[in-house]
Design an enzyme around this catalytic site. Structure first.
Site, PDB file in Angstrom:
ATOM      1  N   CYS A   2       7.743   7.846  -8.293  1.00 54.54           N
ATOM      2  CA  CYS A   2       8.519   8.936  -7.671  1.00 54.54           C
ATOM      3  C   CYS A   2       8.183  10.216  -8.429  1.00 54.54           C
ATOM      4  O   CYS A   2       7.448  10.206  -9.419  1.00 54.54           O
ATOM      5  CB  CYS A   2      10.003   8.651  -7.809  1.00 54.54           C
ATOM      6  SG  CYS A   2      10.504   7.046  -7.184  1.00 54.54           S
ATOM      7  N   ARG A  27       3.521  11.791  -4.799  1.00 55.25           N
ATOM      8  CA  ARG A  27       4.030  10.664  -5.601  1.00 55.25           C
ATOM      9  C   ARG A  27       5.017   9.818  -4.817  1.00 55.25           C
ATOM     10  O   ARG A  27       5.416   8.739  -5.264  1.00 55.25           O
ATOM     11  CB  ARG A  27       4.691  11.181  -6.876  1.00 55.25           C
ATOM     12  CG  ARG A  27       3.802  11.982  -7.794  1.00 55.25           C
ATOM     13  CD  ARG A  27       4.563  12.498  -8.992  1.00 55.25           C
ATOM     14  NE  ARG A  27       5.047  11.404  -9.804  1.00 55.25           N
ATOM     15  CZ  ARG A  27       4.330  10.804 -10.765  1.00 55.25           C
ATOM     16  NH1 ARG A  27       3.101  11.213 -10.998  1.00 55.25           N
ATOM     17  NH2 ARG A  27       4.821   9.815 -11.458  1.00 55.25           N
ATOM     18  N   TRP A  75       9.517   7.163  -4.009  1.00 55.24           N
ATOM     19  CA  TRP A  75       8.665   6.081  -3.516  1.00 55.24           C
ATOM     20  C   TRP A  75       9.476   4.813  -3.796  1.00 55.24           C
ATOM     21  O   TRP A  75       9.637   4.422  -4.949  1.00 55.24           O
ATOM     22  CB  TRP A  75       7.336   6.060  -4.244  1.00 55.24           C
ATOM     23  CG  TRP A  75       6.464   4.928  -3.803  1.00 55.24           C
ATOM     24  CD1 TRP A  75       6.346   3.697  -4.369  1.00 55.24           C
ATOM     25  CD2 TRP A  75       5.601   4.903  -2.670  1.00 55.24           C
ATOM     26  NE1 TRP A  75       5.474   2.913  -3.678  1.00 55.24           N
ATOM     27  CE2 TRP A  75       5.000   3.617  -2.616  1.00 55.24           C
ATOM     28  CE3 TRP A  75       5.276   5.826  -1.699  1.00 55.24           C
ATOM     29  CZ2 TRP A  75       4.093   3.258  -1.629  1.00 55.24           C
ATOM     30  CZ3 TRP A  75       4.359   5.460  -0.716  1.00 55.24           C
ATOM     31  CH2 TRP A  75       3.790   4.194  -0.678  1.00 55.24           C
ATOM     32  N   ASN A 101      12.397   8.227 -12.314  1.00 51.19           N
ATOM     33  CA  ASN A 101      11.136   7.624 -11.876  1.00 51.19           C
ATOM     34  C   ASN A 101      10.886   6.446 -12.796  1.00 51.19           C
ATOM     35  O   ASN A 101      10.900   6.587 -14.012  1.00 51.19           O
ATOM     36  CB  ASN A 101       9.987   8.620 -11.972  1.00 51.19           C
ATOM     37  CG  ASN A 101       8.640   7.946 -11.736  1.00 51.19           C
ATOM     38  OD1 ASN A 101       8.541   7.036 -10.907  1.00 51.19           O
ATOM     39  ND2 ASN A 101       7.610   8.327 -12.473  1.00 51.19           N
ATOM     40  N   GLY A 102      10.696   5.253 -12.230  1.00 54.56           N
ATOM     41  CA  GLY A 102      10.407   4.070 -13.046  1.00 54.56           C
ATOM     42  C   GLY A 102      11.203   2.873 -12.553  1.00 54.56           C
ATOM     43  O   GLY A 102      11.758   2.881 -11.456  1.00 54.56           O
ATOM     44  N   GLU A 481     -16.131  -6.278   0.173  1.00 49.50           N
ATOM     45  CA  GLU A 481     -15.363  -5.052  -0.078  1.00 49.50           C
ATOM     46  C   GLU A 481     -16.277  -3.917  -0.518  1.00 49.50           C
ATOM     47  O   GLU A 481     -16.118  -2.785  -0.065  1.00 49.50           O
ATOM     48  CB  GLU A 481     -14.282  -5.328  -1.130  1.00 49.50           C
ATOM     49  CG  GLU A 481     -13.503  -4.113  -1.563  1.00 49.50           C
ATOM     50  CD  GLU A 481     -12.756  -3.417  -0.434  1.00 49.50           C
ATOM     51  OE1 GLU A 481     -12.669  -3.994   0.668  1.00 49.50           O
ATOM     52  OE2 GLU A 481     -12.305  -2.276  -0.620  1.00 49.50           O
ATOM     53  N   LYS A 485     -16.620  -0.312   1.439  1.00 47.42           N
ATOM     54  CA  LYS A 485     -16.442   0.980   0.760  1.00 47.42           C
ATOM     55  C   LYS A 485     -17.648   1.884   0.988  1.00 47.42           C
ATOM     56  O   LYS A 485     -17.497   3.068   1.294  1.00 47.42           O
ATOM     57  CB  LYS A 485     -16.214   0.740  -0.729  1.00 47.42           C
ATOM     58  CG  LYS A 485     -14.827   0.240  -1.049  1.00 47.42           C
ATOM     59  CD  LYS A 485     -13.842   1.390  -0.946  1.00 47.42           C
ATOM     60  CE  LYS A 485     -12.421   1.007  -0.696  1.00 47.42           C
ATOM     61  NZ  LYS A 485     -12.145   0.215   0.498  1.00 47.42           N
ATOM     62  N   GLU A 488     -17.719   3.044   4.766  1.00 47.31           N
ATOM     63  CA  GLU A 488     -16.665   3.947   5.251  1.00 47.31           C
ATOM     64  C   GLU A 488     -16.653   5.284   4.504  1.00 47.31           C
ATOM     65  O   GLU A 488     -16.116   6.256   5.007  1.00 47.31           O
ATOM     66  CB  GLU A 488     -15.294   3.282   5.174  1.00 47.31           C
ATOM     67  CG  GLU A 488     -14.781   2.993   3.777  1.00 47.31           C
ATOM     68  CD  GLU A 488     -13.381   2.396   3.793  1.00 47.31           C
ATOM     69  OE1 GLU A 488     -12.615   2.623   4.745  1.00 47.31           O
ATOM     70  OE2 GLU A 488     -13.037   1.681   2.830  1.00 47.31           O
ATOM     71  N   HIS A 504     -31.071 -17.876   5.370  1.00 45.73           N
ATOM     72  CA  HIS A 504     -30.865 -18.374   6.744  1.00 45.73           C
ATOM     73  C   HIS A 504     -31.025 -17.256   7.767  1.00 45.73           C
ATOM     74  O   HIS A 504     -30.381 -17.270   8.804  1.00 45.73           O
ATOM     75  CB  HIS A 504     -29.483 -19.025   6.847  1.00 45.73           C
ATOM     76  CG  HIS A 504     -29.326 -20.190   5.936  1.00 45.73           C
ATOM     77  ND1 HIS A 504     -29.893 -21.420   6.166  1.00 45.73           N
ATOM     78  CD2 HIS A 504     -28.707 -20.286   4.729  1.00 45.73           C
ATOM     79  CE1 HIS A 504     -29.619 -22.238   5.161  1.00 45.73           C
ATOM     80  NE2 HIS A 504     -28.896 -21.582   4.280  1.00 45.73           N
ATOM     81  N   LYS A 600      -5.431   6.319   7.641  1.00 49.87           N
ATOM     82  CA  LYS A 600      -4.908   5.570   6.502  1.00 49.87           C
ATOM     83  C   LYS A 600      -4.207   4.288   6.973  1.00 49.87           C
ATOM     84  O   LYS A 600      -4.262   3.274   6.310  1.00 49.87           O
ATOM     85  CB  LYS A 600      -3.930   6.418   5.689  1.00 49.87           C
ATOM     86  CG  LYS A 600      -3.421   5.743   4.421  1.00 49.87           C
ATOM     87  CD  LYS A 600      -4.562   5.342   3.511  1.00 49.87           C
ATOM     88  CE  LYS A 600      -4.107   4.503   2.335  1.00 49.87           C
ATOM     89  NZ  LYS A 600      -5.262   3.928   1.591  1.00 49.87           N
TER      90      LYS A 600
HETATM   91  C1  AGP Z   1      -9.678   0.263   3.416  1.00 48.13           C
HETATM   92  O1  AGP Z   1     -10.557   1.073   2.621  1.00 48.13           O
HETATM   93  C2  AGP Z   1      -9.746   0.650   4.857  1.00 48.13           C
HETATM   94  N1  AGP Z   1      -9.416   2.032   4.967  1.00 48.13           N
HETATM   95  C3  AGP Z   1      -9.051  -0.285   5.831  1.00 48.13           C
HETATM   96  O2  AGP Z   1      -9.952  -1.354   5.990  1.00 48.13           O
HETATM   97  C4  AGP Z   1      -7.668  -0.893   5.457  1.00 48.13           C
HETATM   98  O3  AGP Z   1      -7.804  -1.757   4.369  1.00 48.13           O
HETATM   99  C5  AGP Z   1      -7.171  -1.688   6.666  1.00 48.13           C
HETATM  100  O4  AGP Z   1      -6.977  -0.793   7.740  1.00 48.13           O
HETATM  101  C6  AGP Z   1      -5.868  -2.454   6.393  1.00 48.13           C
HETATM  102  O5  AGP Z   1      -4.844  -1.553   6.094  1.00 48.13           O
HETATM  103  P1  AGP Z   1      -3.443  -2.139   5.539  1.00 48.13           P
HETATM  104  O6  AGP Z   1      -3.743  -2.778   4.227  1.00 48.13           O
HETATM  105  O7  AGP Z   1      -2.560  -0.939   5.418  1.00 48.13           O
HETATM  106  O8  AGP Z   1      -2.947  -3.129   6.535  1.00 48.13           O
END
Ligand code: AGP
Length: 605
Positions: A2, A27, A75, A101-102, A481, A485, A488, A504, A600
């Site tokens: 927070c 935050r 938060w 905060n904490g 992963e 990264k 994207e 394969h 997001k």
């Molecule tokens: C992660 O870098 C991506 N932006 C995306 O794959 C994300 O992980 C995915 O949309 C799932 O989101 P969530 O964890 O909020 O469900």
């Protein structure tokens, strides 16, 4: 996490505090509130939601008269986002107000004691317990500073707090323990805040308070003391040279970089209150049976966490696990048999449409659903049978980084927790717990060199238009992963692949313009991965080997990171992969925190 801010000086305090909260909204933004002294009273005004909701309420209040005020943007960690849980919280006698905060780890036992003394509580927060503990201490110690200190000595956990007293409304008391609090020194005015941006327009003269510091300040005076005995403490006054925008990112170029470097703290916060006397405490799971079969369902990075967690859940808790992408799971007649099954949905935002749909399907089939989320009060957190919160703090950058670290930590704790309920090996559990507790320091020490190497390699491979990420075992999800990264963030095509699968078919793609980043960490599969690297190099493919200190694999570039016992080595490999994609994207001039075409939280199908 927070954001808190306190102000005492010659200006109208509430507008200063509200502006400060705006600069702390990164935050947390579940709710906000302010407290200020007025005509012998202590006004507390709070609102659920973003700061605008609070400003709407304040527009009708005589806020310009008070020159001392404090505020909080939340938060949620304890208690869902609601006005009753918003800070500031008051003591029952109405004389005190606090922002915090904490996490106070022992707040439940303190609350039980206060309930026995007749206190009543209007929220589910640990903060309301703390302010009433101070009021209780004041009954035997009328000096508020001493009562404040006495209460804080009883509180275990992390706090950055600011306290106001109705009977002395122009004085602020503040303290910190394992949560940031900075003291700002102006001309005829003083500030306390969680972060510098909150008061940067007014002063650049700051004192970075340390754990165990207590501050008492008025407009014209201040004192910093030690919690244990109130002895005076002296800290250097420093001058901040940052500009405002940089300050909100804590001096980092992007939120993504800041959040990558927050991962040691994320682990510390995630462990807080969850390990006691060598045992894992997950009260959220106590009411649920140990699953006989676990179905993990998620999207994107969260799906990769689930794939990684499967190794621990099967090895440490001996629970058969299957992991599925939510958008696939929701459209096939999954064989959820009911008895013995449990579904675990993983979601940072708690709002991903496909994952939420999977949760609802499982619940319709009468299968218990466990949520693993970062956002308190999110749809998944509310609709799951039980929810474990990752407490990673708000993740601002669209690319998920610290959230995956926090998910992996919780999955490790769940594996140990169910293992201890299945009478797993106590010695092995103790070894794993000790390792988890050592992670924050080990990771914190490794990150700067890791960042430097990521920068070097990203420049060398910036012309690549395609990349393979290869791994085996617990490194395979990390390869997926890493590839996500890079895709994207830098818009370079990257494919995560099981290293053993290359022969394969995919190996047909290899040529000098198609490099491979190979996760070759110290584990029982290392020799196999080395063979896969040889196969790639034999076809003129360039290889970056991400391996552990001391290894000398035959690769075009070797990137050594500190070793951790498998499968926890992923906590050290993950930030390396994140930093490589971060530096590549930044070098290529991409919009790191908000890559094109992304959101997001994907709240649509
Ligand atoms: C992660 O870098 C991506 N932006 C995306 O794959 C994300 O992980 C995915 O949309 C799932 O989101 P969530 O964890 O909020 O469900």
């Amino acid at each position: 996490m927070c954001g808190i801010i306190g102000y005492t000086g010659h200006r109208p305090g509430v507008p200063v505090v509200v502006e400060g909260l705006r600069r702390l909204e990164y935050r947390g933004y579940d709710s906000a509130g302010v407290a200020f002294g007025l005509k012998g009273g202590l006004e507390v005004i709070r609102a659920k939601g973003k700061l605008a909701a609070l400003e709407e309420k304040l527009a009708h209040e005589p806020v310009t008269l008070a020159t001392t005020a404090m505020g909080h943007t939340r938060w949620a960690t304890h208690g869902e986002p609601a006005e009753r849980n918003a800070h500031p919280h008051r003591s029952n006698d109405g004389r005190l107000a606090i922002v915090h905060n904490g996490i106070i780890e022992n707040f439940q036992e303190i609350k039980a004691d206060l309930l026995g003394k007749g206190y009543v509580f209007h929220s589910e927060t640990d903060t309301e317990v703390l302010v009433n503990l101070i009021a209780e201490c004041r009954k035997s110690q009328p000096d508020l500073l001493k009562a404040f200190a006495a209460a804080l000595r009883q509180a275990h956990g992390a706090y950055a707090v600011c306290l106001m007293d109705r009977d002395d409304p122009d004085t602020l008391l503040a303290a910190r323990m394992s949560a940031p609090l900075i003291f700002g020194i102006g001309t005829g005015e003083h500030f306390v805040a969680s972060d510098i941006p909150a008061f940067l327009p007014y002063t650049r003269q700051v004192i970075f308070l340390e754990d165990g510091d207590i501050v008492r300040c008025t407009a014209g005076d201040y004192a910093i003391m030690r919690l244990e005995d109130l002895a005076p403490v002296r800290h250097p006054v420093q001058t901040i040279t940052w500009d405002m925008q940089a300050a909100q990112k804590g001096g980092y170029r992007h939120f993504m970089l800041k959040e990558i470097f927050e991962q040691p703290r994320v682990i510390t916060d995630g462990l807080s209150g969850r390990v006691q006397d060598g045992k894992v405490c997950l009260p959220e799971l106590d009411g649920l049976p140990v699953p006989e079969r676990l179905h993990i369902v998620a999207c994107g990075t969260s799906y990769h966490s689930g794939l990684w967690g499967r190794h621990l859940l099967e090895n440490w808790a001996h629970i058969p696990v299957q992991v599925e992408i939510a958008s696939e799971f929701r459209y096939r007649e999954s064989l959820l048999l009911g008895k013995g099954d449990m579904v675990l949905v993983i979601s940072q935002s708690g709002e991903t449409a496909d994952t939420l749909a999977a949760l609802r399907i499982a619940r319709e089939k009468g299968v218990p659903v466990l949520g693993l989320c970062n956002v308190v009060g999110s749809s998944i957190a509310r609709e799951a049978s039980a929810v474990i919160l990752t407490q990673a703090g708000p993740e601002i950058s669209v690319a998920s980084t610290k959230a995956m670290c926090s998910q992996m930590l919780m999955l490790a704790l769940m594996a140990l927790y169910w293992g201890q309920r299945n009478d797993g090996d106590a010695a092995e559990r103790a070894r794993c717990l000790s390792l988890l507790e050592s992670l924050p320091v080990l990771l914190g020490e490794a990150l700067p060199a890791m960042h430097e190497r990521a920068r070097e390699l990203s420049r060398k491979y910036a012309q690549a238009r395609n990349f393979f990420y290869l791994g085996r075992g617990h490194c395979f999800p990390l390869a997926l992963e890493g590839a996500l990264k890079l895709k994207e963030l830098s818009y370079i095509h990257a494919e995560g692949y099981a290293a053993g699968e290359m022969k394969h078919g995919p190996i047909a793609l290899i040529d000098p313009a198609f490099p491979s980043l190979v996760l070759a960490l110290d584990d029982e599969l290392y020799p196999k991965v080395v063979s896969n690297m040889v196969e790639v190099k034999a076809r003129q493919g360039k290889v970056i080997a991400l391996c552990n200190t001391g290894r000398e694999p035959d690769a075009d570039d070797i990137w050594r990171i500190p070793a951790l016992p498998s499968p926890l080595a992923g906590f050290m490999a993950l930030p390396a992969l994140q930093l490589f994609s971060y530096e590549m994207a930044d070098y290529l001039g991409k919009d790191v925190d908000q890559p094109r075409n992304l959101a997001k939280s994907v709240t649509v199908e």
